[in-house]
Every structure is written in C-alpha cells, then in structure tokens.
Design an enzyme around this catalytic site. Structure first.
Site, PDB file in Angstrom:
ATOM      1  N   CYS A 101       0.992  -1.141   0.049  1.00  0.00           N
ATOM      2  CA  CYS A 101      -0.090  -0.007   0.068  1.00  0.00           C
ATOM      3  C   CYS A 101       0.988   1.227  -0.308  1.00  0.00           C
ATOM      4  O   CYS A 101       0.707   2.231  -0.665  1.00  0.00           O
ATOM      5  CB  CYS A 101      -0.858   0.071   1.254  1.00  0.00           C
ATOM      6  N   CYS A 222      -6.097  -3.549   7.733  1.00  0.00           N
ATOM      7  CA  CYS A 222      -7.197  -2.842   7.785  1.00  0.00           C
ATOM      8  C   CYS A 222      -8.402  -3.509   7.235  1.00  0.00           C
ATOM      9  O   CYS A 222      -9.532  -3.470   7.816  1.00  0.00           O
ATOM     10  CB  CYS A 222      -6.817  -1.557   7.331  1.00  0.00           C
TER      11      CYS A 222
END
Ligand SMILES: Nc1ncnc2c1ncn2[C@@H]1O[C@H](COP(=O)(O)OP(=O)(O)OP(=O)(O)O)[C@@H](O)[C@H]1O
Length: 437
Positions: A101, A222
């Site tokens: 990410c 997440c």
C-alpha cells in the site's frame, strides 16, 4: 516575500498524522490535509471504519484551519494491493499489504495527486521514519525525472535520499516503507521522525485533538479488521482441504482448509491436539502441511532463503553483491523485530518475505561439511545433493545422531543473485541444536 511552501499531509483520522499536520502548520507551511479511502465500506459492512476515519480527519482540518480533501483509491487498492495480496497467498507466501500500500497507493497515487493536482512542494505522512534530508533541502531540490531505463543517472545516485530509522525505535515504521521510490521519498517530510509516541500524544492533548487521541492504535490488516483471518481469505480463495503431517514420523495429525493459509514457522492449530505444532514445510501439489513439535525443533530452522527482486531505495546494488552474488547485511523481516544478522529461524521466516519483497521459497541446502563455510551448490559437498544448482549452501556441522545439529559460527544474512535474477538469500547463526530432553 517568498510564498509559503505547500505541504500536502496524508491524514488518516488518527493521532499521528493529525500531529504531523499540526507540526507542519507550526513550521509556517501552507498545509492541506488529504484523506484516502482505500477500501469500500459497502463491500464489508461495518468492519472497516473508513467513513468515521474520514470524519475524524475532516475535524482535524477544521481544528487546524487547513483545507481538507478526500480521494478514493478503492479501485487502485483493489488492483494493486488486494489482488497482489490474494495472488501471493495463493502461491503460498505471506505478503504484507501495508508495504504494498505504501508503495502503490501512498507514495505513488497520493504522491502524484498531491504534486500534480494540488501543486504540493512536498508531501508528508505521520509515519515514524526519517530521511537524510532536512526540510529545507527537500524544498530546494529540483524534481529529477526518473530515467526510463533500468539504471539511474549519476547525479541521481550521488544525491540519493536515504530512508532512515525513526528516533523512537519502538515505533519505527521504516519496515513498511521499504518499497517506496526514491522519487517520492525525496519530496517527503516525516514530521514525527524525531519524536516519541508519548510526546506525540502529549502534543495532541495540548492542542484540542482529543477526538483522535481517544482512538485505538491501528493494528493488523485494515481490510480484515476484527474478523477471523481464515474465514476472510476463504471468501476469496478456493479452499484446498489437506492434511497436517508430522515431520518426525509422517503421522497424519489432522486436516486443514488450505495449505496456503499457513506461514512457515506459524503455530498450526490442529484440532484435538493440545500441544503446539509449527509449520515447517508446505506441499502445494498435495496440499499437505508438514509440522514439527516445539519451536526449537531443528526442522524449523533453515540456512537459506530466497527473495524476489530487491528494491534499493538510495543506492545501486552493492558492489559485493554484483561481484560475489552474495553479501552480508543486517535485516528485519518483521515490523518491530530487532535489526540483526543473527538468529534467523524459520519460526519467523515466513514474514521475511514481506521485507525482501514477497517471494521466499522454502529454503533448502543443508550440508554436512565440518568446515562451516558458504559455498556454491555443486562444489562437491555431499550435503548439497538435494539442492538446486546455482544456489548457495551454508555448510554446517552435523552431529553423529541424525537430526542433531550444531551451528558453530554466527551467521549473517547474505544477499545473493543467481540464474541471472536478482535474488537474496540469508543464512543464520541461530540454534541448530536439538533440545536436551
Ligand atoms: N486512509 C488514509 N488517508 C490518508 N492518510 C493515511 C491513511 N491511512 C494512513 N495514512 C497515512 O499513513 C500514515 C501511516 O499510517 P498507519 O495507519 O500505518 O499508521 P498510524 O501510526 O496508525 O497513523 P495515524 O495515527 O495517523 O493513523 C498515517 O500517519 C497517515 O499519514
């Protein structure tokens, strides 16, 4: 009078980025806060808290009196991070989506948006990390367009910006930043790099940022949230039922839903068994997971491991690596793991993939040469017999009783290139002794 420098700060709605933005503001910069939505809440009802986080980020901007923007990288995150995550799992590896990410979303999509759309002079995040540049140097440098080819130009190499560890060694997040590009890093500020987490919280409390202070530290992946990891991933990958097999006597100890769900070294929960067993090997063809009892079982330790391409942030591959196809270095394959060159055990090996770019194959090449040296497989060592030509072998001392190992010399991680591909391998000086019973 010179116009204020414009810094675009990635605001997650958490305390770290809120304080980062506050500090930038205090330094007199013109600051814009940007919240990124990377995972679509509608996909997974109620688990990811993106909308709440976005609201919190917006409130931070109100308190600091700075403009707020929201961008969606849901599509990019899905294509570049989540798909990669699934692909890697399917191949039996354990990827780290935070590293990917940072590489593709924060230090690529967000960075480009900030520079090209918002006219940022620099970007900032609340990561605990530092670079080799002072703020002013970040603003003064000219943007250097990266050459199209594989190699960087000389100017770029001489002036390369280094990623440095944070002052707060416990919070240091450089592990997650290990894949960011030189282009993005040279225009990035890390306002928290010199601070401790406690001090950051104190700053937040003194500056009316109570709403972010109250939030729990983000932990884990997440998009998985609090859900059971196995159930989550089996929504996306086809189950592959298989057996847990003891490495000691090939006894079948139980069954599992997919060999790819396990990381080498991970504790395998085997139904009906009270004592812990740990993953030693995975057989993707048969779908079996080989397990060993106890963390100090010799089968859990390996001498070699392999990575995919190594990402060099600031330098060209070291001359030693180019010349010898091998080098010694310090390493970390888990966040918050002490940097070191010793004690690499398979119990944490699976995670090593993440740092060194996601493609460790199961290591092999145990040899039976009493001189304890590294050498190329095929150099006549009898222990090399089962290893692949072109790999490197760490020669170990072997006791008389089969399975009784001793490793006399402390080892080091060695990066190794083989077969024309850039790869890295590591050896370790950890325990190779069978435990005293
Ligand atoms: N959804 C998001 N939108 C904008 N920026 C983000 C987002 N998620 C993370 N970031 C940026 O990346 C940094 C590191 O995020 P991460 O979640 O790993 O750490 P953190 O220590 O929990 O940070 P924070 O306390 O700011 O949430 C954040 O400080 C922030 O600058």
């Amino acid at each position: 009078m010179q116009a204020a420098r414009h810094v675009v700060c990635a605001l997650s709605g958490g305390v770290d980025s809120a304080v980062a933005a506050l500090l930038l503001r205090r330094r007199g910069y013109q600051v814009t806060g940007v919240f990124m939505k990377n995972w679509d809440l509608l996909d997974e009802s109620g688990v990811c808290t993106a909308d709440k986080d976005c609201e919190d980020a917006y409130r931070v901007c109100q308190i600091l009196d700075i403009p707020f923007r929201q961008v969606s990288y849901v599509k990019e995150y899905w294509n570049d991070v989540f798909s990669d995550f699934l692909n890697e799992y399917e191949k039996g590896r354990t990827p780290n989506p935070d590293i990917v990410c940072n590489k593709h979303i924060k230090f690529s999509c967000f960075f480009n948006y900030a520079v090209n759309n918002l006219g940022a002079d620099a970007v900032a995040t609340g990561h605990y990390a530092r670079t080799s540049l002072e703020d002013e140097e970040v603003f003064q440098q000219k943007h250097i367009k990266r050459p199209e080819g594989l190699f960087r130009n000389r100017f770029e190499i001489r002036n390369a910006v280094k990623l440095l560890q944070a002052a707060d060694s416990f919070k240091d997040q450089t592990f997650f930043l290990s894949q960011v590009s030189q282009d993005a890093l040279r225009r990035t500020l890390f306002p928290l790099g010199g601070l401790t987490k406690d001090f950051v919280k104190k700053i937040a409390a003194e500056n009316r940022l109570h709403h972010v202070l109250k939030k729990k530290e983000s932990m884990g992946i997440c998009f998985v949230g609090k859900r059971n990891f196995e159930n989550f991933i089996l929504q996306y990958l086809q189950p592959r039922p298989g057996k847990f097999i003891s490495i000691e006597d090939s006894e079948v100890l139980g069954t599992h839903k997919g060999w790819f769900l396990y990381t080498l070294g991970q504790r395998a929960k085997i139904g009906g068994l009270r004592e812990p067993w740990y993953v030693v090997e995975k057989d993707g063809t048969k779908g079996d997971v080989l397990v060993a009892p106890r963390t100090d079982h010799p089968a859990l330790y390996r001498d070699l491991l392999r990575t995919g391409r190594v990402h060099w942030i600031a330098e060209e591959p070291p001359a030693a690596l180019v010349r010898d196809k091998m080098m010694e270095c310090h390493f970390r394959f888990r966040h918050q793991m002490a940097l070191g060159a010793r004690g690499l055990g398979l119990s944490t090996l699976g995670k090593a993939r993440a740092l060194l770019q996601g493609s460790f194959s199961s290591p092999s090449a145990l040899c039976a040469d009493p001189q304890s040296r590294w050498h190329r497989v095929g150099d006549g060592c009898e222990g090399c017999a089962g290893s692949h030509p072109g790999t490197v072998c760490r020669v170990l001392q072997r006791g008389r009783v089969p399975g009784q190992w001793e490793n006399p010399a402390p080892g080091a991680v060695r990066l190794h290139t083989a077969e024309g591909q850039e790869q890295s391998r590591s050896g370790h000086g950890g325990l190779w002794r069978r435990p005293q019973r």
